[in-house]
Scaffold this motif. Structure first.
Motif, PDB file in Angstrom:
ATOM      1  N   MET A 163       0.955  -1.342  -0.325  1.00 14.45           N
ATOM      2  CA  MET A 163       0.022  -0.321  -0.258  1.00 14.45           C
ATOM      3  C   MET A 163       0.887   0.943  -0.148  1.00 14.45           C
ATOM      4  SD  MET A 163      -3.216  -1.165   2.375  1.00 14.45           S
ATOM      5  CE  MET A 163      -3.610   0.545   2.805  1.00 14.45           C
ATOM      6  N   GLU A 164       0.064   2.245  -0.842  1.00 12.79           N
ATOM      7  CA  GLU A 164       0.918   3.519  -0.466  1.00 12.79           C
ATOM      8  C   GLU A 164       0.407   4.790  -0.736  1.00 12.79           C
ATOM      9  OE1 GLU A 164       2.664   5.285  -4.853  1.00 12.79           O
ATOM     10  OE2 GLU A 164       2.753   2.694  -4.840  1.00 12.79           O
ATOM     11  N   SER A 165       0.367   6.151  -0.274  1.00 15.57           N
ATOM     12  CA  SER A 165      -0.280   7.237  -0.175  1.00 15.57           C
ATOM     13  C   SER A 165      -0.456   7.662  -1.986  1.00 15.57           C
ATOM     14  CB  SER A 165       0.346   7.642   0.712  1.00 15.57           C
ATOM     15  OG  SER A 165       0.259   7.895   1.689  1.00 15.57           O
ATOM     16  N   TYR A 166      -2.083   8.507  -1.632  1.00 11.97           N
ATOM     17  CA  TYR A 166      -1.803   9.287  -2.718  1.00 11.97           C
ATOM     18  C   TYR A 166      -3.003  10.039  -2.371  1.00 11.97           C
ATOM     19  CZ  TYR A 166      -3.925   9.577  -7.626  1.00 11.97           C
ATOM     20  OH  TYR A 166      -3.614  10.775  -8.986  1.00 11.97           O
ATOM     21  N   SER A 167      -2.254  11.231  -3.047  1.00  8.90           N
ATOM     22  CA  SER A 167      -2.970  12.810  -2.715  1.00  8.90           C
ATOM     23  C   SER A 167      -4.256  12.860  -3.384  1.00  8.90           C
ATOM     24  CB  SER A 167      -1.820  13.957  -2.237  1.00  8.90           C
ATOM     25  OG  SER A 167      -1.678  13.681  -1.486  1.00  8.90           O
ATOM     26  N   LEU A 168      -5.309  12.522  -3.415  1.00  7.17           N
ATOM     27  CA  LEU A 168      -6.380  13.739  -4.551  1.00  7.17           C
ATOM     28  C   LEU A 168      -7.156  14.255  -4.438  1.00  7.17           C
ATOM     29  CD1 LEU A 168      -9.417  10.864  -3.383  1.00  7.17           C
ATOM     30  CD2 LEU A 168      -7.841  10.304  -4.828  1.00  7.17           C
ATOM     31  N   SER A 169      -7.341  15.089  -5.668  1.00  3.80           N
ATOM     32  CA  SER A 169      -7.919  16.374  -5.696  1.00  3.80           C
ATOM     33  C   SER A 169      -8.660  16.385  -5.102  1.00  3.80           C
ATOM     34  CB  SER A 169      -7.770  16.021  -7.648  1.00  3.80           C
ATOM     35  OG  SER A 169      -8.190  17.520  -7.484  1.00  3.80           O
ATOM     36  N   GLU A 170      -9.245  17.840  -4.430  1.00  2.00           N
ATOM     37  CA  GLU A 170      -9.819  18.026  -3.286  1.00  2.00           C
ATOM     38  C   GLU A 170     -11.080  18.918  -4.258  1.00  2.00           C
ATOM     39  OE1 GLU A 170      -8.393  21.177  -0.908  1.00  2.00           O
ATOM     40  OE2 GLU A 170      -7.185  19.297   0.445  1.00  2.00           O
ATOM     41  N   THR A 171     -11.064  19.089  -5.919  1.00  2.00           N
ATOM     42  CA  THR A 171     -12.015  19.364  -6.195  1.00  2.00           C
ATOM     43  C   THR A 171     -12.137  19.055  -7.900  1.00  2.00           C
ATOM     44  OG1 THR A 171     -10.096  20.612  -7.751  1.00  2.00           O
ATOM     45  CG2 THR A 171     -11.397  21.665  -5.859  1.00  2.00           C
ATOM     46  N   GLY A 172     -13.550  18.723  -7.956  1.00  2.00           N
ATOM     47  CA  GLY A 172     -13.440  18.113  -9.238  1.00  2.00           C
ATOM     48  C   GLY A 172     -15.263  18.234  -9.449  1.00  2.00           C
ATOM     49  N   ARG A 173     -16.363  17.673 -10.186  1.00  2.00           N
ATOM     50  CA  ARG A 173     -17.243  17.823 -10.700  1.00  2.00           C
ATOM     51  C   ARG A 173     -18.770  16.259 -10.529  1.00  2.00           C
ATOM     52  NH1 ARG A 173     -18.088  22.520 -13.430  1.00  2.00           N
ATOM     53  NH2 ARG A 173     -15.442  23.198 -14.061  1.00  2.00           N
ATOM     54  N   LEU A 174     -19.877  17.080 -10.315  1.00  2.00           N
ATOM     55  CA  LEU A 174     -20.740  15.957 -10.112  1.00  2.00           C
ATOM     56  C   LEU A 174     -20.639  15.192 -11.247  1.00  2.00           C
ATOM     57  CD1 LEU A 174     -23.113  14.810  -8.428  1.00  2.00           C
ATOM     58  CD2 LEU A 174     -24.487  16.351  -9.060  1.00  2.00           C
ATOM     59  N   TYR A 175     -20.322  14.174 -11.384  1.00  2.00           N
ATOM     60  CA  TYR A 175     -20.817  12.880 -12.491  1.00  2.00           C
ATOM     61  C   TYR A 175     -22.318  12.227 -12.425  1.00  2.00           C
ATOM     62  CZ  TYR A 175     -20.507   8.453 -15.298  1.00  2.00           C
ATOM     63  OH  TYR A 175     -20.598   8.066 -16.620  1.00  2.00           O
ATOM     64  N   ASN A 176     -21.870  11.673 -11.219  1.00  2.00           N
ATOM     65  CA  ASN A 176     -23.850  11.578 -11.420  1.00  2.00           C
ATOM     66  C   ASN A 176     -24.196  11.145  -9.299  1.00  2.00           C
ATOM     67  OD1 ASN A 176     -25.799   9.881 -11.863  1.00  2.00           O
ATOM     68  ND2 ASN A 176     -24.684   8.065 -12.576  1.00  2.00           N
ATOM     69  N   TYR A 177     -25.642  11.202  -9.511  1.00  2.00           N
ATOM     70  CA  TYR A 177     -25.974  11.127  -7.728  1.00  2.00           C
ATOM     71  C   TYR A 177     -27.593  10.439  -8.305  1.00  2.00           C
ATOM     72  CZ  TYR A 177     -29.448  14.566  -9.659  1.00  2.00           C
ATOM     73  OH  TYR A 177     -30.627  14.599 -10.496  1.00  2.00           O
ATOM     74  N   THR A 178     -27.947   9.586  -6.756  1.00  2.00           N
ATOM     75  CA  THR A 178     -29.285   9.452  -6.584  1.00  2.00           C
ATOM     76  C   THR A 178     -29.194  10.015  -5.034  1.00  2.00           C
ATOM     77  OG1 THR A 178     -28.473   7.012  -7.068  1.00  2.00           O
ATOM     78  CG2 THR A 178     -30.011   7.266  -5.290  1.00  2.00           C
ATOM     79  N   ILE A 179     -30.669  10.346  -5.145  1.00  2.00           N
ATOM     80  CA  ILE A 179     -31.101  11.212  -4.191  1.00  2.00           C
ATOM     81  C   ILE A 179     -31.830   9.767  -2.959  1.00  2.00           C
ATOM     82  CG2 ILE A 179     -33.372  12.489  -2.846  1.00  2.00           C
ATOM     83  CD1 ILE A 179     -32.888  14.593  -5.535  1.00  2.00           C
ATOM     84  N   VAL A 180     -31.676   9.758  -1.895  1.00  2.00           N
ATOM     85  CA  VAL A 180     -31.790   8.831  -0.829  1.00  2.00           C
ATOM     86  C   VAL A 180     -33.206   8.364  -0.030  1.00  2.00           C
ATOM     87  CG1 VAL A 180     -31.021   7.076   0.639  1.00  2.00           C
ATOM     88  CG2 VAL A 180     -29.383   7.399  -1.504  1.00  2.00           C
ATOM     89  N   TYR A 181     -33.922   7.910  -0.355  1.00  2.00           N
ATOM     90  CA  TYR A 181     -35.312   8.751   0.111  1.00  2.00           C
ATOM     91  C   TYR A 181     -35.380   7.184   1.958  1.00  2.00           C
ATOM     92  CZ  TYR A 181     -36.337  11.589  -3.064  1.00  2.00           C
ATOM     93  OH  TYR A 181     -36.437  12.798  -3.621  1.00  2.00           O
ATOM     94  N   ARG A 182     -35.129   6.656   1.790  1.00  2.00           N
ATOM     95  CA  ARG A 182     -35.064   5.359   2.824  1.00  2.00           C
ATOM     96  C   ARG A 182     -33.146   4.615   3.037  1.00  2.00           C
ATOM     97  NH1 ARG A 182     -38.957   0.988   0.604  1.00  2.00           N
ATOM     98  NH2 ARG A 182     -38.826   0.599   2.560  1.00  2.00           N
ATOM     99  N   SER A 183     -33.167   4.774   4.497  1.00  2.00           N
ATOM    100  CA  SER A 183     -32.009   4.291   4.754  1.00  2.00           C
ATOM    101  C   SER A 183     -31.692   3.230   6.028  1.00  2.00           C
ATOM    102  CB  SER A 183     -30.947   5.319   4.112  1.00  2.00           C
ATOM    103  OG  SER A 183     -29.231   5.081   5.353  1.00  2.00           O
ATOM    104  N   TYR A 184     -30.723   3.260   6.459  1.00  2.00           N
ATOM    105  CA  TYR A 184     -31.246   2.548   8.244  1.00  2.00           C
ATOM    106  C   TYR A 184     -31.756   3.899   9.089  1.00  2.00           C
ATOM    107  CZ  TYR A 184     -28.292  -0.827   5.787  1.00  2.00           C
ATOM    108  OH  TYR A 184     -27.384  -1.979   4.905  1.00  2.00           O
TER     109      TYR A 184
END
Length: 87
Positions: free
Chosen positions: A1-22
């Motif tokens: 394993m090794e560390s990897y720094s991700l970008s902190e910015t981006g663009r919304l690709y897809n989404y789901t609005i969740v209405y039922r959960s635990y």
């Protein structure tokens, strides 16, 4: 394993609005897939936007933030999680 720094910015690709959960998880919430500016993709909850399709735009700029995990799950006090907010 090794560390990897991700970008902190981006663009919304897809989404789901969740209405039922635990039990303990407030609904509705937006579960989002974000294409980060470094070419990676990451899933996380989108905060700061109404959980309505009219309030969301594919490609909208977002920023990764870190908050207490209790933001998403009341039982997660003491843990930290990543989220996205509009940029």
């Amino acid at each position: 394993m090794e560390s990897y720094s991700l970008s902190e910015t981006g663009r919304l690709y897809n989404y789901t609005i969740v209405y039922r959960s635990y039990p303990g998880i407030s609904v509705p919430f937006i579960s989002a897939v974000v294409d980060l500016d470094d070419g990676t993709s990451l899933k996380g909850n989108l905060l700061g936007v109404e959980a309505e399709a009219d309030a969301l735009t594919f490609g909208m700029p977002v920023k990764m933030v870190f908050r207490g995990a209790e933001t998403a799950n009341a039982d997660a006090l003491g843990f930290v999680a990543h989220f996205f907010v509009p940029a």
